[in-house]
Design an enzyme around this catalytic site. Structure first.
Site, short mmCIF file in Angstrom:
data_model
loop_
_atom_site.label_atom_id
_atom_site.label_comp_id
_atom_site.label_asym_id
_atom_site.label_seq_id
_atom_site.Cartn_x
_atom_site.Cartn_y
_atom_site.Cartn_z
N ASP A 9 1.02 -1.04 0.39
CA ASP A 9 0.12 0.12 -0.18
C ASP A 9 0.76 1.36 -0.09
O ASP A 9 1.05 1.45 1.24
CB ASP A 9 -0.80 0.19 1.28
CG ASP A 9 -2.01 1.31 1.75
OD1 ASP A 9 -1.75 2.39 0.68
OD2 ASP A 9 -2.22 1.25 2.28
N LYS A 76 2.27 11.65 -3.53
CA LYS A 76 1.64 11.05 -4.31
C LYS A 76 0.30 11.39 -5.15
O LYS A 76 -0.42 11.71 -5.68
CB LYS A 76 0.23 10.03 -3.24
CG LYS A 76 -0.01 8.65 -3.76
CD LYS A 76 -0.58 7.84 -3.21
CE LYS A 76 -1.60 7.38 -3.45
NZ LYS A 76 -1.86 5.81 -2.27
N GLU A 158 -6.94 0.80 -4.41
CA GLU A 158 -7.30 0.14 -2.77
C GLU A 158 -8.19 -0.41 -2.62
O GLU A 158 -8.40 -0.84 -1.54
CB GLU A 158 -6.71 1.71 -2.35
CG GLU A 158 -4.75 1.16 -2.25
CD GLU A 158 -4.90 3.47 -2.47
OE1 GLU A 158 -5.56 3.96 -2.27
OE2 GLU A 158 -3.57 4.00 -3.07
N ASP A 180 -13.01 4.79 1.34
CA ASP A 180 -11.58 4.79 1.68
C ASP A 180 -11.55 6.38 1.54
O ASP A 180 -11.25 7.02 0.74
CB ASP A 180 -11.44 3.78 0.54
CG ASP A 180 -9.81 4.40 0.74
OD1 ASP A 180 -9.16 4.82 1.81
OD2 ASP A 180 -8.85 3.36 -0.04
#
Ligand code: AMP
Length: 523
Positions: A9, A76, A158, A180
């Site tokens: 992850d 990211k 994810e 999420d």
């Protein structure tokens, strides 16, 4: 290809690595004994050969306030963005793209994991990405893995990974909505879990919405309260701003547990005490919660489901610990939120479970395997089907107005992948020599509301006007796009190409980056 496959992850704020062994997913802790490693890089200086020395993880995070100009975080958010504004110049003078910074984080996470599994053994990996990542950002993630010296078998979404951890570890079935909200991205995905089959029904989100936006809300409150006490902050003062930002995040974390937080600040030698209540924070954050609610409703509509048909509400991502998330979700759905998976590690564990079902071939490519050798001994067969998160189209002439270009969608979003679809277009002049394919991302017919993500120009033989040409788009399981153009007069292919992505590194750049990142020290 031998060996185990690991699930990583690669998060905006934290990263984690897991493995699936003996019917169990397991997080491999880092050198500090923690399950998650802050995705923060601190360039400490140069080694004796003049290469960059870097620290990744908690120590890097703790240095953000004292040496902000040497620390890179939240990278990211810029994955797959190209240009000087997104690059970092290290003490060596070398330039690091977001892919290279991410590669340093990957190197650290893998290196630490190798203390449990043996040096050099973390090579084959599955890396997770937000469901809402587009083609360029998925490609950038794979490139980051390559630069780190890894063999990236697949990138998976994810929320899909989290749902796998939920479905397999907890043995649940039914329709699951995964909400999420991580450090930098928001995804919502509806999955149908049934007897080892994980089908994504619909997905959506916002790649620029996450915990950092909530930090900014606390920051705004703090600055306001300081101003009320006559304390004006110079926002050019990097060290002071870094200190306030760090305290803003801490305040936010506290407000998940207590009703009132009291952060104090030292400005120009004077201490200022402030008080922030959860109620104030929630009010300030309302627009952010409304945005997630809007996206949630959109995904429910795309899935043509009512709340009564959702069996489980699953939350992942650190930001779902904020009480306002639970409140909003339960008000909206009339259902109870389940906290059965650990929001920090579910994604890595799900990726590891998925990785263990992959079957390698000699090229290092992988596909979801029915035969589960050689990687693992997973005893339950699982299969996964995902959907596209972005619509893909092509720029064409408007049939009613030949001076107007429009976007023609070829693969709509929420289409099951892998998929292949095509449109037939016609040449516009006699003896036309070239055909230009401009690939778009987005649903709107008007070009100003979509993004042209790549293009290519192909030669065609001379034909009369209105000769047919077929443009075929395919999405592979990683949601990377491939395109082929067929001359329909002869049925001969004019060429197949992966689009030239303006926002990705070239092969040559990846090669150079691999050598720079390889020379850097990562601790
Ligand atoms: P992730 O990317 O899933 O690791 O999520 C990290 C984000 O979750 C960061 O923005 C954190 O500030 C946030 N976070 C973690 N724990 C909490 C908490 N208890 N309350 C609010 N936000 C949290």
């Amino acid at each position: 290809m031998d060996g185990m496959v690991y699930g990583i992850d690669l998060g905006t704020t934290n990263s984690a690595i897991a493995v699936y062994e003996k019917d169990e997913s397991r997080i491999l802790k880092n050198m500090d004994g923690d399950e998650i490693t802050p995705s923060v890089v601190f360039f400490t200086g140069l080694d004796s050969s003049g290469n960059d020395d870097s620290l990744v993880g908690i120590q890097a995070k703790n240095s953000a306030a004292t040496a902000p100009e040497q620390v890179v975080q939240f990278i990211k958010r810029f994955m797959g963005f190209h240009g000087d504004a997104y690059n970092f110049t290290a003490p060596s003078g070398k330039t690091y793209t977001p892919e290279m910074i991410s590669a340093l984080i990957l190197r650290k996470v893998c290196k630490d994991a190798e203390q449990y599994v043996g040096e050099g053994s973390v090579q084959n990996v599955v890396i997770t990405v937000p469901a809402y990542f587009d083609d360029a950002r998925r490609t950038a993630t794979k490139q980051a893995g390559k630069i780190a010296g890894l063999n990236v078998l697949r990138v998976i979404n994810e929320p899909t990974a989290a749902a796998i951890a939920f479905g397999l570890d907890i043995n649940e079935s039914g329709k699951v909505l995964v909400y999420d909200l991580g450090g930098g991205t928001f995804d919502v995905t509806i999955m149908d879990i049934n007897d080892g089959n994980f089908d994504v029904v619909a997905t959506g989100g916002d790649a620029q919405l996450g915990g950092v936006n909530f930090d900014q809300k606390v920051l705004a409150l703090i600055l306001r309260k300081l101003a009320e006490q006559g304390c004006e902050i110079d926002d050019e003062d990097d060290a002071l701003m870094a200190d306030i930002r760090e305290k803003a995040e801490k305040t936010k974390l506290q407000l998940s547990n207590v009703e009132t937080a009291r952060p104090a600040f030292m400005v120009d030698g004077k201490t200022y005490r402030t008080e922030i209540t959860r109620e104030e924070f929630e009010k300030e954050s309302e627009p952010l919660m409304q945005r997630t609610q809007f996206l949630l409703n959109e995904v429910m509509t795309a899935a043509t489901l009512s709340w009564g048909e959702i069996d489980h509400l699953l939350v992942v991502g650190g930001s779902t610990r904020m009480p306002m998330v639970k409140k909003m979700l339960e008000n909206l759905s009339g259902k109870e939120v389940v906290y059965k998976v650990d929001p920090d590690t579910a994604v890595a564990r799900g990726a590891a479970i998925f990785a263990s079902t992959l079957e390698g071939d000699s090229d290092g490519n992988a596909s979801p395997g029915k035969e589960l050798e050689p990687y693992s001994s997973i005893s339950q067969k699982i299969s996964i089907s995902d959907v596209t998160s972005q619509s893909l189209g092509v720029v064409t002439l408007d049939g009613n107005n030949m001076n107007h270009h429009v976007n023609t969608v070829i693969i709509p979003n929420n289409t099951k992948i892998p998929t292949k679809k095509s449109v037939v277009v016609y040449t516009v002049t006699d003896n036309q020599t070239h055909i230009r394919v401009e690939v778009t991302e987005g649903n709107d017919p008007e070009l100003e509301f979509v993004r042209v993500i790549g293009s290519s120009t192909l030669s065609i033989p001379p034909y009369p006007k209105d000769s047919p040409v077929e443009i075929i788009y395919a999405y592979d399981p990683d949601q990377t796009i491939y395109i082929e153009v067929i001359d329909k007069v002869t049925n001969i292919s004019l060429g197949a190409f992966q689009i030239d992505r303006a926002s990705n590194m070239t092969e040559e750049e990846v090669k150079n980056a691999t050598s720079i990142v390889g020379q850097a020290t990562v601790d």
